[in-house]
Structures are given as structure tokens and as C-alpha cells.
Design a protein around this motif. Structure first.
Motif, PDB file in Angstrom:
ATOM      1  N   PRO A 179      -3.749  97.680 109.144  1.00 24.77           N
ATOM      2  CA  PRO A 179      -3.012  98.933 109.343  1.00 24.77           C
ATOM      3  C   PRO A 179      -2.424  98.965 110.757  1.00 24.77           C
ATOM      4  O   PRO A 179      -2.971  98.338 111.665  1.00 24.77           O
ATOM      5  CB  PRO A 179      -4.099 100.002 109.170  1.00 24.77           C
ATOM      6  CG  PRO A 179      -5.377  99.316 109.458  1.00 24.77           C
ATOM      7  CD  PRO A 179      -5.196  97.889 109.040  1.00 24.77           C
ATOM      8  N   PRO A 180      -1.300  99.684 110.914  1.00 24.01           N
ATOM      9  CA  PRO A 180      -0.609  99.666 112.215  1.00 24.01           C
ATOM     10  C   PRO A 180      -1.477 100.195 113.345  1.00 24.01           C
ATOM     11  O   PRO A 180      -2.028 101.292 113.244  1.00 24.01           O
ATOM     12  CB  PRO A 180       0.614 100.555 111.975  1.00 24.01           C
ATOM     13  CG  PRO A 180       0.358 101.286 110.702  1.00 24.01           C
ATOM     14  CD  PRO A 180      -0.604 100.476 109.907  1.00 24.01           C
ATOM     15  N   GLY A 181      -1.599  99.414 114.402  1.00 23.91           N
ATOM     16  CA  GLY A 181      -2.385  99.827 115.559  1.00 23.91           C
ATOM     17  C   GLY A 181      -3.776  99.224 115.590  1.00 23.91           C
ATOM     18  O   GLY A 181      -4.449  99.263 116.612  1.00 23.91           O
TER      19      GLY A 181
ATOM     20  N   SER B 288      -4.487  96.129 115.488  1.00 27.16           N
ATOM     21  CA  SER B 288      -4.382  95.085 116.507  1.00 27.16           C
ATOM     22  C   SER B 288      -3.153  95.404 117.351  1.00 27.16           C
ATOM     23  O   SER B 288      -2.351  96.239 116.978  1.00 27.16           O
ATOM     24  CB  SER B 288      -4.220  93.726 115.839  1.00 27.16           C
ATOM     25  OG  SER B 288      -3.224  93.794 114.852  1.00 27.16           O
TER      26      SER B 288
ATOM     27  N   TYR C  82     -10.171 101.454 107.685  1.00 21.76           N
ATOM     28  CA  TYR C  82      -9.411 102.513 108.343  1.00 21.76           C
ATOM     29  C   TYR C  82      -8.610 103.331 107.334  1.00 21.76           C
ATOM     30  O   TYR C  82      -8.339 104.503 107.552  1.00 21.76           O
ATOM     31  CB  TYR C  82      -8.535 101.919 109.455  1.00 21.76           C
ATOM     32  CG  TYR C  82      -9.405 101.468 110.617  1.00 21.76           C
ATOM     33  CD1 TYR C  82      -9.551 102.269 111.736  1.00 21.76           C
ATOM     34  CD2 TYR C  82     -10.153 100.296 110.540  1.00 21.76           C
ATOM     35  CE1 TYR C  82     -10.402 101.897 112.762  1.00 21.76           C
ATOM     36  CE2 TYR C  82     -11.002  99.916 111.559  1.00 21.76           C
ATOM     37  CZ  TYR C  82     -11.122 100.723 112.670  1.00 21.76           C
ATOM     38  OH  TYR C  82     -11.972 100.369 113.687  1.00 21.76           O
ATOM     39  N   HIS C  83      -8.237 102.667 106.227  1.00 24.43           N
ATOM     40  CA  HIS C  83      -7.619 103.415 105.126  1.00 24.43           C
ATOM     41  C   HIS C  83      -8.683 104.260 104.423  1.00 24.43           C
ATOM     42  O   HIS C  83      -8.446 105.398 104.054  1.00 24.43           O
ATOM     43  CB  HIS C  83      -6.988 102.463 104.116  1.00 24.43           C
ATOM     44  CG  HIS C  83      -5.741 101.786 104.592  1.00 24.43           C
ATOM     45  ND1 HIS C  83      -4.512 102.415 104.621  1.00 24.43           N
ATOM     46  CD2 HIS C  83      -5.522 100.532 105.055  1.00 24.43           C
ATOM     47  CE1 HIS C  83      -3.600 101.573 105.064  1.00 24.43           C
ATOM     48  NE2 HIS C  83      -4.178 100.422 105.340  1.00 24.43           N
TER      49      HIS C  83
ATOM     50  N   GLU D  15     -10.391 101.700 121.488  1.00 30.95           N
ATOM     51  CA  GLU D  15     -10.951 102.723 122.390  1.00 30.95           C
ATOM     52  C   GLU D  15     -12.254 103.275 121.848  1.00 30.95           C
ATOM     53  O   GLU D  15     -13.228 103.461 122.577  1.00 30.95           O
ATOM     54  CB  GLU D  15      -9.991 103.919 122.513  1.00 30.95           C
ATOM     55  CG  GLU D  15      -8.769 103.670 123.341  1.00 30.95           C
ATOM     56  CD  GLU D  15      -7.853 104.906 123.375  1.00 30.95           C
ATOM     57  OE1 GLU D  15      -8.273 106.002 122.915  1.00 30.95           O
ATOM     58  OE2 GLU D  15      -6.721 104.764 123.863  1.00 30.95           O
TER      59      GLU D  15
ATOM     60  N   MET E  48      -9.965 106.977 106.902  1.00 24.93           N
ATOM     61  CA  MET E  48      -8.882 107.719 107.554  1.00 24.93           C
ATOM     62  C   MET E  48      -9.029 107.735 109.084  1.00 24.93           C
ATOM     63  O   MET E  48      -8.377 108.520 109.771  1.00 24.93           O
ATOM     64  CB  MET E  48      -8.761 109.160 107.028  1.00 24.93           C
ATOM     65  CG  MET E  48      -8.240 109.268 105.612  1.00 24.93           C
ATOM     66  SD  MET E  48      -6.524 108.747 105.411  1.00 24.93           S
ATOM     67  CE  MET E  48      -5.665 110.313 105.688  1.00 24.93           C
TER      68      MET E  48
ATOM     69  N   ASN F 192      -8.068 106.724 112.621  1.00 27.17           N
ATOM     70  CA  ASN F 192      -6.774 106.254 113.117  1.00 27.17           C
ATOM     71  C   ASN F 192      -6.926 104.852 113.723  1.00 27.17           C
ATOM     72  O   ASN F 192      -7.629 104.676 114.719  1.00 27.17           O
ATOM     73  CB  ASN F 192      -6.240 107.226 114.172  1.00 27.17           C
ATOM     74  CG  ASN F 192      -4.777 106.976 114.476  1.00 27.17           C
ATOM     75  OD1 ASN F 192      -4.323 105.836 114.503  1.00 27.17           O
ATOM     76  ND2 ASN F 192      -4.031 108.048 114.715  1.00 27.17           N
ATOM     77  N   PRO F 193      -6.262 103.845 113.114  1.00 27.24           N
ATOM     78  CA  PRO F 193      -6.439 102.477 113.629  1.00 27.24           C
ATOM     79  C   PRO F 193      -5.928 102.325 115.060  1.00 27.24           C
ATOM     80  O   PRO F 193      -6.375 101.442 115.786  1.00 27.24           O
ATOM     81  CB  PRO F 193      -5.634 101.614 112.648  1.00 27.24           C
ATOM     82  CG  PRO F 193      -4.708 102.549 111.945  1.00 27.24           C
ATOM     83  CD  PRO F 193      -5.368 103.888 111.943  1.00 27.24           C
ATOM     84  N   GLY F 194      -5.023 103.206 115.460  1.00 25.07           N
ATOM     85  CA  GLY F 194      -4.482 103.149 116.812  1.00 25.07           C
ATOM     86  C   GLY F 194      -5.518 103.439 117.892  1.00 25.07           C
ATOM     87  O   GLY F 194      -5.301 103.137 119.064  1.00 25.07           O
ATOM     88  N   PHE F 195      -6.643 104.031 117.504  1.00 25.57           N
ATOM     89  CA  PHE F 195      -7.694 104.318 118.489  1.00 25.57           C
ATOM     90  C   PHE F 195      -8.927 103.428 118.280  1.00 25.57           C
ATOM     91  O   PHE F 195      -9.981 103.669 118.870  1.00 25.57           O
ATOM     92  CB  PHE F 195      -8.099 105.796 118.416  1.00 25.57           C
ATOM     93  CG  PHE F 195      -6.988 106.731 118.787  1.00 25.57           C
ATOM     94  CD1 PHE F 195      -6.511 106.782 120.091  1.00 25.57           C
ATOM     95  CD2 PHE F 195      -6.390 107.549 117.837  1.00 25.57           C
ATOM     96  CE1 PHE F 195      -5.467 107.632 120.447  1.00 25.57           C
ATOM     97  CE2 PHE F 195      -5.348 108.400 118.176  1.00 25.57           C
ATOM     98  CZ  PHE F 195      -4.888 108.441 119.489  1.00 25.57           C
TER      99      PHE F 195
END
Lengths: 253, 390
Positions: free
Chosen positions: B289-291, B293, B136-137, B148, B140, B142-145
Motif C-alpha cells: 500500500p502507498p507509503g 515503503s 494495513y488494508h 513512525e 486500516m 495508515n501505511p504512511g505512518f
């Protein structure tokens, strides 16, 4: 206060002209010295953004645009005709997103180390790849301030909130990293008096970001504070208050 | 039981001291450490090893996907699957897996997998993963998605394979007016799907669902958590009202066999330790990365697993906790028999090359595993249905 089904935490203090402070990635759920000083001059509003602090994390929160529309509702809901809008870092980006949509309730804009734009050839810091200590050290000019911050053992609630804030920051700002490629096309729409404040040693958004932002917003002015990192309201508290009050013409009041 | 030789393809020629000046073997480890002349040789050596596994009678070979790392040289595992497709005589190819959320157009994965399935005339297994945090780094995304996008990309790919096109697909993240896959997959309605996992409840519920019945593969875990997670999957199948067949369960682990337990330990030790202490190394903010999990599982992971990983992992400790299957053929077969009887898996995906393990020892490992381990345990975890299918 509840807007669009989202209950948010709102810190209030002082009296006078209304000033809304939009916090950065780290949030603002605890009362801080800069709030005391702002409250001496203003009727101060410090909301925790949806997804931050003790505010709800609503299902609709997918991006910075959602927050911008939320705050347009917020500015109507607080019952002030107009406000001075201060945004720091992520909150500065948010202030820009609000202002390009509608400045109807905004008397003046103050951007402090604001995110939101990209400057080619000027690398930003990566708060997501830094470890916890690096993140704190890179926030301040003076390592002693970082050491003092790191020496404090946060309460369990504060630690949980810090993590929640970090997660929400990533959701809003991971990609494109802390900016909206569309935004700089429309910054010329900002017609309210705008003042930009930056630390000369900001390792997250270097001062070149402030200079670029100043050029993009018509009539805006920029002050760069010496020996100051990313949080002038903490590292150079007196300069921050003096600059804000001067800009809003309340310095003598 | 079926045996799938799983290759991670590490860039093993890296300067062994790279971690003295770098925090991680992922994301921002300078690519000047990569020498294309050495890398090219490694690709061919590793492909030779996968082809040898086919000759030696392994049921399948597996590759996977990682980006910007010395840990594995396979940002695009499908390229290697394509290279293998013309060489393998009997073995299946498993790409376990592709990281669905990190691509902008998941139909590319559907297309490439369908191509491999055609080239292999159906000897193909599709693996779906979210991708580890480091990806995810690197991408790029977004780990928050991540969750989904995984679900939505999965739905899109499976529908593209199994429903007649064209049809339209409008999701939250992916939007297509015309989904109309050319070529269609060789297998009907679609290739078998494997879900490699380290054991989240959400993944178990997803993979075991009667609409899916995906093979659930536990990777890189101490044996206690392999047991716990495979049991959770079997229990979930019961909740859904069916008994989990062995071929729906798998275990992937580094493995090494030699003439005796002692020789195996001695030969494997520096190489398995290089995998667990160097190639896999990255700070927690790289991995999580945040999001990526949920808040709660993030806190759980921080409190548990990563504390263990802060210490140097020795070969003995890895054998002890069951993350590394190592010993004489008799020892390894005995352990596999014990674990299979307890956990009921019908697939194993041994990583018979790991870390700096050189070509000669890898070949020796493959040969002993094929000739002395597989025959002892092949009969395990075989149901009547599986026999009939063969």
C-alpha cells in the motif's frame, strides 16, 4: 510560492474574478482543457497541494487539517479579496475543511464529486485496492475515455508524480477512508453560496454522497450529470463549465 | 546453532480452486471459505506439531501474526503461545512477530508478551515487525505512518519492560500518562528481541545498533539475498564497532527432508508450490500500500522482486534459488553447513509445515530433521559465550 516553508507549484491563467481550483487525488500539474475553459472566464489558480505534483512534501503534512490551514494562508497570500473555490474529489473535501474553518475569503463554493463525508450503507470504491487499470476504468463512465488514458505512455516525470500523488493521498485519506467524522457536524457553518456537481455514474463516491452533502450544507444546490463518472471536468467538460459559470454568475460575461 | 520450528498455520483445507474466482488469499478473500469445524481440527493438529518439536529436541518453536487470510490462522499468535506455554517442557516460544504499528495501544503487546514470558519462566523470544502491507488494508492503519509508529511503539514497549513504572510517555502517535506494566517480564531487563526482515537498510541499522543488538532474521528470500542481507548486518555491526555474534543472526525458510533428494522433492513439490503460488498470493497493491515503503524503495521493489513473482514458482526453481531447503538429511545438512560457514548465523527457523503439507508428511519431516539434520550441524555457530550461557 512558499508558505509555511513549503514551496508549491501554481498554474495560472486568464483574467477576471479569481477562481481557485483544488485538485483531487490524481493531482493537476499538467495544464488541462478544463483549465483553458475556466481561464476564459476567471483569473484561474490551480495550486498543486503540498505533497502533490511538483510541490514540496513538507514534514508537517500529517493530515487534511494541515492542508486546510495551509490553504487559509494561501488564500491570504494570493492577494485576492475573495475567490470562487472549486474542489474536486479529495479537493472537494479540502474545500469543505477550509470553509468550515473560515469562509472570509470565499465568495462561493463549488463541490465536484467531493469526498469528506460518510454515507451509511452506500459503499465507496476503494482506489487503494483497485489495480492501476481498474482505477482508471472506475473513474470514467465511458470506457473509451479510460482506454484512451491507459493507451498514453506517461513520461518518467509524470509516472513519478502519479506515484507521489498516490502516496500523499493515502497519507491524507487512508483512515478514516476519504472523510473526517467530525466534519459533518460543522458543515452547517458554511454560509457562502454552495453548488454541488456530481456524475450519475461515479463509482468512487456514488451520487448518494452528493445528495447527502446537499442536505448538510444550508441553501446548497445539487446537479447530477447523466452518463458521467468521477471527473465531470474531463468527462462532461461543457456541462462543467456551464454549471460553474452559472453558479458564479459569470455565465454571460 | 539453534533450531526453531516455525509454523505458519495455513488454512490448508481451503477449496484448492479459490484463486480462480478471487484475486488474493488475503484481505477480502471471503471468510465463507473458512469452515470452523475443519479449522478447529487444524489448530489442534498444528499445536500438536509444535509440541512434538519440543519432544524431538528443537530449541524453540515460533508462531507469527497475519490477518484476514488463508495463509495463516494466527491473527493473535499470543493465544497460541498461551496454549503452548503449559505444554512445552524445554523449548522456547518465539512470537516472530507482532505487528506493532497496526495496534492502537502497543502496551497491550507489552503486557501479553510479559505474561507469556512469565508463564514460560523466561523461555520466550519477542519478535517485532511492521507487518506486511496486507495488514494495513485489513486494519486500516495508515501505511504512511508505519515506520513512525513502529519506532515509537517499539520505544514504548521496551521502556515499559525495562524501566520502573509508572512513567509518562508522550509521542506523536501514542500518549500515556501512566506507563506501569503489570506483570513485568520474567527476563531482566527484557526478553530477547528478534527482528524478522526481508532486508531493508533502515531495519539493519536499527536492529544492529549497540543499544539494541536485536537478532536479525531473514525470511522468505532467495539464498543470494539472505547472504547479502546477513552480510549487510554483520558489516553494520562493524561500523558500530563490534563483531556480530552468531546468535544475532538467523534465517527462516521452508524446509523438507526425506530419505533421498528425489523422495523429498516428490513429496514436497505440490505443497511448497501451493504455498508460493496460492497461499502467499496477492496483487502488488495488496502487498505494498502507498507509503508502506519509501517512494524509492517502492520503485525498486516494483522493478525487481515482484516481476519474478509474476511467474509460477516450481519446487525445482525454489530449491534452485535457495528459497526452499529440500533434500535428504545429508543434502540439507551439507547446505546448512556451507551457508552457516559463509553467513555466520546461529539460529535457523525452518518452516517444516508449509502450504498443504499433510500431517503425516509434516511429522515425518520433523522427525528426520530432528534426528538426522540437527545432530550434524548443531555444533556450528556456537561461540564460547553461548556455551557458557548454557
Amino acid at each position: 510560492m512558499t508558505i509555511a516553508g513549503c514551496e508549491i507549484e501554481l498554474l495560472r491563467g486568464g483574467s477576471g474574478p479569481a477562481l481557485v481550483f483544488l485538485h483531487g487525488a490524481g493531482g493537476a500539474h499538467n495544464w488541462m482543457p478544463y483549465m483553458d475553459l475556466l481561464a476564459e472566464h476567471y483569473s484561474l489558480y490551480v495550486p498543486s497541494h503540498p505533497g502533490w505534483g511538483r510541490s514540496d512534501t513538507p514534514d508537517w503534512l500529517d493530515g487534511i487539517g494541515d492542508l486546510a490551514y495551509f490553504y487559509l494562508d494561501f488564500l491570504e497570500a494570493i492577494g485576492e479579496d475573495e475567490v470562487d473555490l472549486v474542489g474536486n474529489s479529495f479537493g472537494g473535501w479540502l474545500a469543505l475543511e477550509i470553509a468550515v474553518r473560515s469562509a472570509a475569503r470565499i465568495k462561493s463554493l463549488i463541490l465536484v464529486s467531493a469526498a469528506g463525508i460518510h454515507v451509511a450503507g452506500v459503499p465507496k470504491g476503494d482506489i487503494f485496492l483497485w489495480d492501476d487499470d481498474e482505477r482508471v476504468y472506475n473513474t470514467f463512465y465511458d470506457p473509451k475515455l479510460a482506454e484512451a488514458r491507459l493507451a498514453k505512455q506517461p513520461s518518467e516525470e509524470d509516472a513519478d508524480i502519479a506515484l507521489k500523488n498516490h502516496f500523499s493521498t493515502a497519507k491524507m485519506a487512508w483512515h478514516p477512508r476519504f472523510y473526517n467524522p467530525e466534519l459533518q457536524k460543522w458543515l452547517h457553518r458554511i454560509a457562502v453560496p454552495t453548488f454541488i456537481l456530481w456524475g450519475d455514474s461515479d463509482k468512487i463516491f456514488p451520487p448518494a454522497y452528493g445528495e447527502a452533502m446537499q442536505k448538510l450544507i444550508p441553501g446548497s444546490t445539487l446537479t447530477i450529470l447523466p452518463e458521467c463518472g468521477h471527473l465531470p471536468q474531463q468527462e462532461k467538460l461543457d456541462d462543467f463549465i456551464a454549471a460553474v459559470t452559472a453558479h458564479t454568475n459569470n455565465g454571460a460575461a | 546453532m539453534k533450531f526453531h520450528f516455525f509454523h505458519l498455520m495455513p488454512y490448508q483445507d481451503i477449496d484448492p480452486d479459490f484463486l480462480e474466482t478471487n484475486k488474493s488469499s488475503w484481505i477480502n478473500l471471503p471468510n465463507t471459505y473458512y469452515d470452523p469445524k475443519k479449522g478447529a481440527k487444524l489448530y489442534h493438529r498444528y499445536l500438536d506439531e509444535l509440541e512434538l518439536a519440543d519432544e524431538l529436541g528443537f530449541d524453540g518453536v515460533c508462531v507469527n501474526e497475519h490477518h484476514q487470510t488463508a495463509y495463516g490462522m494466527m491473527p493473535s499468535p499470543n493465544v497460541l503461545a498461551g496454549a503452548l506455554s503449559r505444554r512445552l517442557k524445554k523449548a522456547t516460544i518465539g512470537v516472530i512477530g507482532r505487528a506493532l504499528p497496526i495496534v492502537e495501544n502497543p502496551l497491550v503487546i507489552a503486557e501479553e508478551f510479559a505474561m507469556i514470558d512469565n508463564l514460560m519462566e523466561g523461555r520466550f523470544i519477542a519478535g517485532f515487525v511492521r507487518g506486511i502491507g496486507c495488514e494495513y488494508h485489513a486494519s486500516m492503519t495508515n501505511p504512511g505512518f508505519s515506520h513512525e509508529r513502529f519506532r515509537e511503539a517499539h520505544d514504548l514497549i521496551v521502556r515499559a519492560w525495562s524501566e520502573p513504572g509508572p512513567f509518562e510517555f508522550y509521542g506523536k502517535h501514542y500518549h500515556f500518562q501512566y506507563v506501569n506494566l503489570w506483570p513485568r517480564p520474567y527476563q531482566s531487563p527484557r526478553p530477547p528481541i528478534w527482528i524478522p526482515s526481508q532486508g531493508s537498510t533502515e531495519t539493519v541499522e536499527f536492529a544492529a545498533h549497540p543499544d539494541r543488538k536485536y537478532t536479525y532474521i531473514i525470511t522468505f528470500s532467495p539464498i543470494a539475498s539472505v547472504k547479502k542481507n546477513l552480510k549487510a548486518y554483520r558489516d553494520q555491526c562493524e561500523v558500530y564497532g563490534y563483531e556480530c555474534p552468531p546468535d544475532q543472526l538467523g534465517w527462516a525458510m521452508p524446509a523438507y527432508v526425506a530419505e533421498t533428494d528425489e523422495i523429498a522433492r516428490k513429496e514436497a513439490a505440490p505443497h511448497i508450490e501451493s504455498l508460493f503460488n496460492k497461499f502467499i498470493m496477492s496483487p502488488v497493491q495488496y502487498k505494498l500500500p502507498p507509503g508502506y515503503s519509501s517512494l524509492n524503495s517502492y520503485k525498486g521493489v516494483m522493478a525487481g522482486k515482484y516481476k519474478v513473482r509474476e511467474n509460477y514458482l516450481t519446487c525445482d526453481a525454489l530449491i534452485e534459488n535457495g528459497m526452499f531447503l529440500c533434500g535428504s538429511a545429508a543434502t540439507v545438512a551439507e547446505k546448512l553447513e556451507e551457508y552457516q560457514k559463509e553467513m555466520g548465523f546461529g539460529n535457523i527457523a525452518p518452516m517444516l509445515q508449509f502450504g498443504t503439507l499433510p500431517a503425516d508428511l509434516t511429522e515425518k519431516n520433523l522427525r528426520i530433521f530432528a534426528s538426522e539434520v540437527i545432530p550434524k550441524v548443531r555444533h556450528l555457530g556456537v561461540t564460547e559465550e553461548t556455551v557458557a550461557a548454557q
